[in-house]
Design a protein around this motif. Structure first.
Motif, PDB file in Angstrom:
ATOM      1  N   PRO A   5       0.831  -1.209   0.000  1.00  0.00           N
ATOM      2  CA  PRO A   5       0.000   0.000   0.000  1.00  0.00           C
ATOM      3  C   PRO A   5       0.862   1.256   0.000  1.00  0.00           C
ATOM      4  O   PRO A   5       1.840   1.356   0.752  1.00  0.00           O
ATOM      5  CB  PRO A   5      -0.813  -0.133   1.294  1.00  0.00           C
ATOM      6  CG  PRO A   5      -0.806  -1.598   1.604  1.00  0.00           C
ATOM      7  CD  PRO A   5       0.511  -2.107   1.131  1.00  0.00           C
ATOM      8  N   SER A   6       0.516   2.200  -0.828  1.00  0.00           N
ATOM      9  CA  SER A   6       1.308   3.425  -0.926  1.00  0.00           C
ATOM     10  C   SER A   6       1.338   4.175   0.404  1.00  0.00           C
ATOM     11  O   SER A   6       2.357   4.779   0.773  1.00  0.00           O
ATOM     12  CB  SER A   6       0.761   4.327  -2.028  1.00  0.00           C
ATOM     13  OG  SER A   6      -0.612   4.633  -1.798  1.00  0.00           O
ATOM     14  N   ALA A   7       0.227   4.124   1.141  1.00  0.00           N
ATOM     15  CA  ALA A   7       0.196   4.802   2.439  1.00  0.00           C
ATOM     16  C   ALA A   7       1.161   4.142   3.421  1.00  0.00           C
ATOM     17  O   ALA A   7       1.766   4.809   4.270  1.00  0.00           O
ATOM     18  CB  ALA A   7      -1.230   4.781   2.999  1.00  0.00           C
ATOM     19  N   PHE A   8       1.318   2.819   3.303  1.00  0.00           N
ATOM     20  CA  PHE A   8       2.248   2.083   4.167  1.00  0.00           C
ATOM     21  C   PHE A   8       3.684   2.493   3.874  1.00  0.00           C
ATOM     22  O   PHE A   8       4.448   2.842   4.796  1.00  0.00           O
ATOM     23  CB  PHE A   8       2.060   0.581   3.941  1.00  0.00           C
ATOM     24  CG  PHE A   8       3.117  -0.280   4.564  1.00  0.00           C
ATOM     25  CD1 PHE A   8       3.084  -0.575   5.919  1.00  0.00           C
ATOM     26  CD2 PHE A   8       4.152  -0.803   3.796  1.00  0.00           C
ATOM     27  CE1 PHE A   8       4.071  -1.375   6.499  1.00  0.00           C
ATOM     28  CE2 PHE A   8       5.128  -1.615   4.359  1.00  0.00           C
ATOM     29  CZ  PHE A   8       5.089  -1.893   5.712  1.00  0.00           C
ATOM     30  N   THR A   9       4.074   2.475   2.603  1.00  0.00           N
ATOM     31  CA  THR A   9       5.455   2.827   2.265  1.00  0.00           C
ATOM     32  C   THR A   9       5.738   4.295   2.565  1.00  0.00           C
ATOM     33  O   THR A   9       6.839   4.643   3.013  1.00  0.00           O
ATOM     34  CB  THR A   9       5.750   2.518   0.784  1.00  0.00           C
ATOM     35  OG1 THR A   9       4.762   3.135  -0.041  1.00  0.00           O
ATOM     36  CG2 THR A   9       5.718   1.021   0.538  1.00  0.00           C
ATOM     37  N   ALA A  10       4.750   5.148   2.357  1.00  0.00           N
ATOM     38  CA  ALA A  10       4.948   6.571   2.662  1.00  0.00           C
ATOM     39  C   ALA A  10       5.159   6.770   4.153  1.00  0.00           C
ATOM     40  O   ALA A  10       6.019   7.563   4.583  1.00  0.00           O
ATOM     41  CB  ALA A  10       3.744   7.379   2.178  1.00  0.00           C
ATOM     42  N   LYS A  11       4.409   6.032   4.956  1.00  0.00           N
ATOM     43  CA  LYS A  11       4.525   6.153   6.412  1.00  0.00           C
ATOM     44  C   LYS A  11       5.907   5.731   6.889  1.00  0.00           C
ATOM     45  O   LYS A  11       6.541   6.428   7.697  1.00  0.00           O
ATOM     46  CB  LYS A  11       3.435   5.301   7.076  1.00  0.00           C
ATOM     47  CG  LYS A  11       3.382   5.405   8.592  1.00  0.00           C
ATOM     48  CD  LYS A  11       2.172   4.652   9.130  1.00  0.00           C
ATOM     49  CE  LYS A  11       2.012   4.860  10.630  1.00  0.00           C
ATOM     50  NZ  LYS A  11       0.775   4.214  11.147  1.00  0.00           N
ATOM     51  N   LEU A  12       6.393   4.581   6.389  1.00  0.00           N
ATOM     52  CA  LEU A  12       7.701   4.108   6.820  1.00  0.00           C
ATOM     53  C   LEU A  12       8.823   4.958   6.232  1.00  0.00           C
ATOM     54  O   LEU A  12       9.851   5.183   6.887  1.00  0.00           O
ATOM     55  CB  LEU A  12       7.887   2.643   6.430  1.00  0.00           C
ATOM     56  CG  LEU A  12       7.016   1.622   7.184  1.00  0.00           C
ATOM     57  CD1 LEU A  12       7.455   0.210   6.847  1.00  0.00           C
ATOM     58  CD2 LEU A  12       7.060   1.847   8.687  1.00  0.00           C
ATOM     59  N   ALA A  13       8.661   5.430   5.010  1.00  0.00           N
ATOM     60  CA  ALA A  13       9.690   6.278   4.401  1.00  0.00           C
ATOM     61  C   ALA A  13       9.859   7.579   5.180  1.00  0.00           C
ATOM     62  O   ALA A  13      10.977   8.083   5.367  1.00  0.00           O
ATOM     63  CB  ALA A  13       9.337   6.567   2.944  1.00  0.00           C
ATOM     64  N   GLU A  14       8.753   8.119   5.642  1.00  0.00           N
ATOM     65  CA  GLU A  14       8.819   9.344   6.442  1.00  0.00           C
ATOM     66  C   GLU A  14       9.548   9.099   7.757  1.00  0.00           C
ATOM     67  O   GLU A  14      10.308   9.942   8.234  1.00  0.00           O
ATOM     68  CB  GLU A  14       7.409   9.864   6.705  1.00  0.00           C
ATOM     69  CG  GLU A  14       7.383  11.150   7.520  1.00  0.00           C
ATOM     70  CD  GLU A  14       5.966  11.640   7.781  1.00  0.00           C
ATOM     71  OE1 GLU A  14       5.825  12.682   8.454  1.00  0.00           O
ATOM     72  OE2 GLU A  14       5.000  10.990   7.315  1.00  0.00           O
ATOM     73  N   GLN A  15       9.309   7.919   8.338  1.00  0.00           N
ATOM     74  CA  GLN A  15       9.912   7.580   9.626  1.00  0.00           C
ATOM     75  C   GLN A  15      11.390   7.209   9.497  1.00  0.00           C
ATOM     76  O   GLN A  15      12.224   7.615  10.312  1.00  0.00           O
ATOM     77  CB  GLN A  15       9.149   6.407  10.259  1.00  0.00           C
ATOM     78  CG  GLN A  15       9.729   5.892  11.562  1.00  0.00           C
ATOM     79  CD  GLN A  15       9.351   6.756  12.738  1.00  0.00           C
ATOM     80  OE1 GLN A  15       8.368   7.478  12.695  1.00  0.00           O
ATOM     81  NE2 GLN A  15      10.152   6.689  13.796  1.00  0.00           N
TER      82      GLN A  15
END
Length: 457
Positions: A5-15
Motif C-alpha cells: 500500500p502506498s500509504a504504508f510505504t509513505a509512512k515508513l519512508a517518512e519515519q
C-alpha cells in the motif's frame, strides 16, 4: 503479488528515510533461498536499529496487513527468510549491542542482531564464553529463532538449553518479556521456549538473555581415523554412554576427508574420521583423551593427531566447519544440498551405514559429516542444478533419508529447522501435533502476517 500500500510505504519512508530500501539489489540480498530452494525477495527492507523501531514497523504492518519477515544475516538453510507473499523484511543486524553481562550470574542480555563471534570477543576479558557454535557466524536472535545448535552441543547444549529469556515484539506490536533471569521458574507457560524455534512465525525477537560458561582451563583437540564407519560412530556412542564429557565429537566420512585435504592442504588419512575436543582442567583433559583413545582402539581407531595450541585448534575446526564448502568446490558448478536428520544415538550407526549405502548408488557425489555425539548428521549432496535427473534423485534421496530417520523415532531436522523446505516432513514426523501448532499460530497471529508459510503450509 499485491503491491505494498502506498500509504504504508509513505509512512515508513517518512519515519526511516533511506533505511527503508526497495532497490532490487538490497531486496535480493534478503531473499533467502539457497541450496535447493528458490530465492524469494521481499518488497521492501527496513534496516532497524532499536526496539522502538521494530515496534513502529510491526504496528504499521499490522495496520496495513503487510507480511513481516525478520532477518539476521541470512545464514539459515531452509528458506526461513524468503518472502513467498512479499512484504517487509525487518533486518535486525543493526541491533548489535551487548545490553548487560553478569559475571557473577554467568549470563548476559544482547540485542538480536549481535553475532556469536562478536559476543565472544566482547566477553574475552571476563573469563566467560558463549559456546553454541553452528559454524556460521549467525546472529544470536536468528540462532534463537531457529533453535540452532552445532559442534559444541554435546557438552554445552544448543540454543534450547542456553536461552534464558527473550524480549519479543508480537504481531500486534506489543513488547513482551518472556522470563526473568532466575535460573529456574515455575511461573506460568514457558513462553521463552515457545518462541525459541518458532522461526519468526510468532513474533520478532528483539533481545536474548543467554547462559554463559567459564572458558575451560585447558582444551585439546585431536583427529582420529577409523577402519570403518561403524567403528567411528560406535566409539562416540560408547563414550557418551559411559558418561565421558566430550566437548566436541564430529564425524567426517572418507569422501569428506578427501575434499578437506584438497581444500586445506592437510594430509589426514582418507578414512572415516573423528574430530574431537576435550575441555576441563589439564588432568581432566588428559584423562578424557586417554579413556577415549582406549575406546577408539577397540573399534579400529588409529593414533590421535593432536592440536594443542589455540591456533592449531582453530585451523582444525576451520577444516571441519568448512568441509561443506570444500565439498562444493570439489565439483565446479555444483549446488550443495545439505540434509539434516537426527536419530536416537542407539540407532545412529545403523542410520549412517544405510545412508552411505544409498549414496554409493546416487548419480552425484556427496560427503557425510555430522555432530555425531548427539545423533545428528548431514549429507552434502553436490548436484548440478541444471540437470533435472540429479535434482529429482537428490529429492528422492532426501525423502528416503527423512523417512528412515522418522522410522527410527528420529527427526527430519536436528538443527536446520523447517522453513519452507521441510513442512511436509514435519507433518510426516508429528502428525496431529502440527494442527496444534497451527492453532497456536492463529491465536498469536490471527492476521497471519508473521513470516507466512514457514513451518506451516
Amino acid at each position: 503479488m499485491i503491491p505494498l500500500p502506498s500509504a504504508f510505504t509513505a509512512k515508513l519512508a517518512e519515519q526511516f528515510g533511506a533505511r527503508l530500501c526497495t532497490g532490487e539489489a538490497v531486496r535480493a540480498q534478503h531473499a533467502g533461498g539457497g541450496m535447493h530452494l528458490p530465492a524469494l525477495p521481499p518488497q521492501a527492507v527496513l534496516m532497524a536499529e532499536t526496539l522502538d523501531e521494530i515496534v513502529t514497523a510491526v504496528r504499521a504492518c499490522a495496520e496495513f496487513g503487510v507480511p513481516i519477515i525478520p532477518f539476521g544475516v541470512g545464514t539459515s538453510l531452509e528458506c526461513h527468510v524468503g518472502a513467498p507473499r512479499g512484504g517487509l523484511c525487518i533486518d535486525l543486524s543493526g541491533l548489535k549491542r551487548v545490553l548487560r553481562v553478569s559475571e557473577a550470574d554467568q549470563d548476559c542480555t544482547v540485542e538480536a542482531g549481535l553475532t556469536r563471534v562478536a559476543l565472544n570477543e566482547h566477553l574475552r576479558h571476563t573469563g566467560l564464553f558463549f559456546p553454541v557454535d553452528p559454524g556460521a557466524d549467525a546472529t544470536l536472535g536468528g540462532m534463537a529463532s531457529t533453535r540452532a545448535s552445532g559442534t559444541t552441543t554435546l557438552r554445552y547444549g544448543g540454543m534450547r538449553e542456553n536461552v534464558l529469556g527473550l524480549t519479543v515484539v508480537t504481531p500486534q506490536g506489543e513488547v513482551v518479556r518472556t522470563a526473568r533471569r532466575a535460573r529456574k521458574s515455575a511461573a506460568g507457560y514457558d513462553l521463552t521456549h515457545l518462541f525459541v524455534g518458532a522461526e519468526g512465525t510468532l513474533g520478532v525477537i528483539a533481545d536474548v538473555t543467554l547462559r554463559l560458561f567459564p572458558i575451560p582451563e585447558a582444551a585439546s583437540a585431536a583427529v582420529c581415523a577409523f577402519e570403518s564407519t561403524d567403528g567411528a560412530v560406535n566409539s562416540v556412542i560408547e563414550a557418551v554412554q559411559l558418561g565421558l564429557p566430550l566437548a566436541r565429537a564430529e564425524y567426517l566420512d572418507d569422501a569428506a576427508i578427501r575434499v578437506v585435504n584438497a581444500a586445506f592442504h592437510t594430509d589426514y588419512p582418507a578414512a572415516d574420521t573423528l574430530f574431537l575436543e576435550f575441555h576441563g582442567a589439564p588432568s581432566e583433559v588428559s584423562g578424557q583423551a586417554e579413556r577415549f583413545g582406549e575406546i577408539a582402539a577397540g573399534n579400529g581407531g588409529g593414533a590421535f593427531r593432536w592440536a594443542l595450541e589455540t591456533e592449531a585448534r582453530s585451523q582444525l575446526w576451520r577444516a571441519r566447519h568448512q568441509a561443506g564448502l570444500a565439498a562444493a568446490a570439489s565439483r565446479p558448478g555444483a549446488r550443495p544440498w545439505s540434509t539434516d536428520v537426527c536419530v536416537p544415538i542407539s540407532r545412529l550407526a545403523e542410520c549412517v551405514t544405510q545412508t552411505k549405502a544409498d549414496l554409493a548408488d546416487a548419480p552425484f557425489p556427496a560427503v557425510v559429516l555430522g555432530h555425531i555425539g548427539d545423533g545428528n548428521f548431514h549429507c552434502v549432496l553436490l548436484i548440478k542444478a541444471d540437470d533435472p535427473s540429479e535434482v529429482e534423485a537428490a529429492a528422492r534421496f532426501n525423502d528416503a533419508l527423512v523417512a528412515r530417520a522418522i522410522a527410527m523415532d528420529g527427526t527430519c531436522t536436528g538443527e536446520h529447522g523447517i522453513g519452507l523446505g521441510k513442512r511436509e516432513s514435519l507433518r510426516e514426523e508429528l502428525g496431529a501435533a502440527v494442527d496444534l501448532m497451527a492453532k497456536v499460530k492463529r491465536a498469536l497471529d490471527p492476521a497471519g502476517i508473521m513470516n507466512p508459510e514457514k513451518i506451516l503450509a
